[in-house]
Scaffold this motif. Structure first.
Motif, PDB file in Angstrom:
ATOM      1  N   VAL A   9      21.564  15.184  52.212  1.00 39.00           N
ATOM      2  CA  VAL A   9      21.803  16.382  53.010  1.00 39.00           C
ATOM      3  C   VAL A   9      22.175  17.515  52.060  1.00 39.00           C
ATOM      4  N   ALA A  10      21.697  18.717  52.367  1.00 39.28           N
ATOM      5  CA  ALA A  10      21.998  19.871  51.522  1.00 39.28           C
ATOM      6  C   ALA A  10      23.483  20.210  51.620  1.00 39.28           C
ATOM      7  N   ARG A  11      24.051  20.634  50.487  1.00 42.86           N
ATOM      8  CA  ARG A  11      25.474  20.945  50.453  1.00 42.86           C
ATOM      9  C   ARG A  11      25.694  22.324  49.848  1.00 42.86           C
ATOM     10  N   TYR A  12      26.621  23.074  50.460  1.00 41.86           N
ATOM     11  CA  TYR A  12      27.018  24.362  49.908  1.00 41.86           C
ATOM     12  C   TYR A  12      28.042  24.167  48.795  1.00 41.86           C
ATOM     13  N   SER A  13      27.963  24.996  47.763  1.00 43.33           N
ATOM     14  CA  SER A  13      29.102  25.137  46.872  1.00 43.33           C
ATOM     15  C   SER A  13      30.115  26.026  47.589  1.00 43.33           C
ATOM     16  N   ARG A  14      31.315  26.138  47.045  1.00 41.87           N
ATOM     17  CA  ARG A  14      32.326  26.986  47.691  1.00 41.87           C
ATOM     18  C   ARG A  14      31.840  28.427  47.788  1.00 41.87           C
ATOM     19  N   THR A 107      56.223  19.989  57.925  1.00 45.85           N
ATOM     20  CA  THR A 107      56.542  18.923  56.970  1.00 45.85           C
ATOM     21  C   THR A 107      55.389  17.969  56.688  1.00 45.85           C
ATOM     22  N   HIS A 108      54.373  17.912  57.584  1.00 47.90           N
ATOM     23  CA  HIS A 108      53.338  16.905  57.421  1.00 47.90           C
ATOM     24  C   HIS A 108      51.909  17.440  57.310  1.00 47.90           C
ATOM     25  N   ILE A 109      51.660  18.651  57.784  1.00 47.88           N
ATOM     26  CA  ILE A 109      50.278  19.146  57.824  1.00 47.88           C
ATOM     27  C   ILE A 109      50.063  20.392  56.977  1.00 47.88           C
ATOM     28  N   GLU A 110      51.042  21.268  56.940  1.00 47.40           N
ATOM     29  CA  GLU A 110      50.847  22.572  56.303  1.00 47.40           C
ATOM     30  C   GLU A 110      50.318  22.470  54.872  1.00 47.40           C
ATOM     31  N   SER A 111      50.826  21.526  54.117  1.00 49.64           N
ATOM     32  CA  SER A 111      50.394  21.401  52.717  1.00 49.64           C
ATOM     33  C   SER A 111      48.972  20.871  52.590  1.00 49.64           C
ATOM     34  N   HIS A 112      48.387  20.407  53.702  1.00 51.76           N
ATOM     35  CA  HIS A 112      47.029  19.870  53.672  1.00 51.76           C
ATOM     36  C   HIS A 112      45.990  20.861  54.211  1.00 51.76           C
ATOM     37  N   ILE A 113      46.423  22.086  54.481  1.00 50.51           N
ATOM     38  CA  ILE A 113      45.468  23.118  54.890  1.00 50.51           C
ATOM     39  C   ILE A 113      44.508  23.383  53.737  1.00 50.51           C
ATOM     40  N   PHE A 114      43.217  23.498  54.058  1.00 54.38           N
ATOM     41  CA  PHE A 114      42.215  23.821  53.036  1.00 54.38           C
ATOM     42  C   PHE A 114      42.319  25.319  52.735  1.00 54.38           C
ATOM     43  N   PRO A 115      42.714  25.711  51.512  1.00 58.21           N
ATOM     44  CA  PRO A 115      42.926  27.131  51.209  1.00 58.21           C
ATOM     45  C   PRO A 115      41.690  27.995  51.463  1.00 58.21           C
ATOM     46  N   GLU A 116      40.514  27.474  51.122  1.00 57.46           N
ATOM     47  CA  GLU A 116      39.322  28.298  51.311  1.00 57.46           C
ATOM     48  C   GLU A 116      38.996  28.521  52.785  1.00 57.46           C
ATOM     49  N   MET A 117      39.399  27.568  53.653  1.00 61.07           N
ATOM     50  CA  MET A 117      39.176  27.746  55.084  1.00 61.07           C
ATOM     51  C   MET A 117      40.168  28.772  55.652  1.00 61.07           C
ATOM     52  N   GLN A 118      41.398  28.718  55.167  1.00 57.75           N
ATOM     53  CA  GLN A 118      42.391  29.698  55.595  1.00 57.75           C
ATOM     54  C   GLN A 118      41.953  31.100  55.164  1.00 57.75           C
ATOM     55  N   ASP A 119      41.438  31.207  53.952  1.00 57.31           N
ATOM     56  CA  ASP A 119      40.954  32.486  53.455  1.00 57.31           C
ATOM     57  C   ASP A 119      39.737  32.960  54.247  1.00 57.31           C
ATOM     58  N   LEU A 120      38.840  32.042  54.584  1.00 58.52           N
ATOM     59  CA  LEU A 120      37.645  32.409  55.339  1.00 58.52           C
ATOM     60  C   LEU A 120      38.004  32.952  56.715  1.00 58.52           C
ATOM     61  N   VAL A 121      38.923  32.283  57.404  1.00 56.86           N
ATOM     62  CA  VAL A 121      39.346  32.761  58.725  1.00 56.86           C
ATOM     63  C   VAL A 121      39.930  34.173  58.603  1.00 56.86           C
ATOM     64  N   ALA A 122      40.759  34.396  57.593  1.00 55.05           N
ATOM     65  CA  ALA A 122      41.371  35.714  57.405  1.00 55.05           C
ATOM     66  C   ALA A 122      40.305  36.782  57.152  1.00 55.05           C
ATOM     67  N   ARG A 123      39.307  36.444  56.365  1.00 55.95           N
ATOM     68  CA  ARG A 123      38.256  37.428  56.052  1.00 55.95           C
ATOM     69  C   ARG A 123      37.383  37.706  57.275  1.00 55.95           C
ATOM     70  N   GLN A 237      37.238  21.916  48.433  1.00 60.22           N
ATOM     71  CA  GLN A 237      37.517  21.478  47.075  1.00 60.22           C
ATOM     72  C   GLN A 237      38.485  20.306  47.040  1.00 60.22           C
ATOM     73  N   ALA A 238      39.477  20.306  47.932  1.00 63.80           N
ATOM     74  CA  ALA A 238      40.452  19.204  47.960  1.00 63.80           C
ATOM     75  C   ALA A 238      39.785  17.881  48.272  1.00 63.80           C
ATOM     76  N   VAL A 239      38.768  17.915  49.135  1.00 65.29           N
ATOM     77  CA  VAL A 239      38.051  16.688  49.501  1.00 65.29           C
ATOM     78  C   VAL A 239      37.249  16.180  48.312  1.00 65.29           C
ATOM     79  N   LEU A 240      36.573  17.086  47.620  1.00 61.97           N
ATOM     80  CA  LEU A 240      35.790  16.686  46.451  1.00 61.97           C
ATOM     81  C   LEU A 240      36.690  16.146  45.356  1.00 61.97           C
ATOM     82  N   THR A 241      37.858  16.747  45.187  1.00 64.53           N
ATOM     83  CA  THR A 241      38.798  16.287  44.166  1.00 64.53           C
ATOM     84  C   THR A 241      39.260  14.859  44.488  1.00 64.53           C
TER      85      THR A 241
END
Length: 245
Positions: A9-14, A107-123, A237-241
């Motif tokens: 399946v085709a995959r996007y880079s970030r 305490t359990h979820i916030e640190s697992h937010i994908f930064p690029e997704m948070q940034d995308l929503v903001a943009r 990126q976190a998933v790939l890492t």
């Protein structure tokens, strides 16, 4: 974990992912939450945490635990279990649940937010897109999580029950999962969103509504659908890492 090397399946880079989404200038953008905006299942996590901290009684804990066991064995449907994971809190004060959801998410979820997704929503929001969140997890956790994305409660479709006199009841209002996610969007006046983001087979119906579907961190079932329908997928990126480790 999905073996990324075995499915064609085709995959996007970030950079490609962000550019593709933003260049399309979607007027409506719909996001699943668990697995799409952050890693892990906040609904299941909150239920387990509720048992551990004593928010749920022993009887309630035993009941939902037995129901979830049947769900894993295929004897209880996705729709049923998602509803029951909200109904189990019947009798508690909603104010107490909102405080608990805030503590759990912090305490359990916030640190697992994908930064690029948070940034995308903001943009997207900055460019005027109408951004919605759709989830089969309970509204207390999802509404708390969406504070981090500046998505207000009136733009959140999630599993919820009626609250009467400040007390949670067992009367279901909505359980958006599978085709019911698509139906919830249609009821909200969004029959054909420009962009939809989801990670599992339970998001497939609403992804198929989209002018542009974006599978994010897809589960094996959604990866198979993406390969068949020619959808390009994105892995944060976190998933790939984690996969490389």
């Amino acid at each position: 974990m999905t073996d990324l090397s075995t499915v064609h399946v085709a995959r996007y880079s970030r950079a490609e992912f962000t550019e593709t989404v933003l260049s399309a200038r979607p007027r409506t953008a719909i996001f699943d939450c668990d697995g799409t905006l952050w890693s892990g299942d906040a609904g299941m996590g909150f239920m387990t945490w509720s048992m551990d901290v004593g928010l749920l009684s022993r009887n309630s804990s035993d009941w939902i635990d037995s129901r979830h066991r049947l769900y894993r064995q295929g004897e209880v449907s996705e729709l049923e279990i998602c509803g029951e994971m909200v109904q189990v809190y019947a009798g508690l004060r909603e104010e107490e649940l909102r405080r608990a959801a805030a503590e759990f998410f912090r305490t359990h979820i916030e640190s697992h937010i994908f930064p690029e997704m948070q940034d995308l929503v903001a943009r997207l929001k900055a460019e005027g897109a109408d951004v919605w969140a759709v989830s089969s997890t309970n509204n207390w956790v999802i509404e708390e999580g969406m504070r981090r994305f500046s998505i207000h409660a009136d733009h959140i479709l999630s599993a919820r029950v009626k609250v009467s006199g400040g007390l949670v009841t067992s009367e279901l209002i909505d359980v958006p999962t599978d085709e019911y996610k698509a139906e919830a969007l249609k009821r909200s006046g969004i029959p054909a969103p420009d962009a939809v983001f989801g990670n599992s087979i339970h998001d497939a119906a609403m992804l198929e509504l989209a002018g542009q579907p974006f599978p994010v961190n897809p589960t094996p079932g959604l990866l198979d659908i993406s390969a068949r329908l020619g959808w390009t997928v994105y892995y944060p990126q976190a998933v790939l890492t984690d996969h490389i480790k």
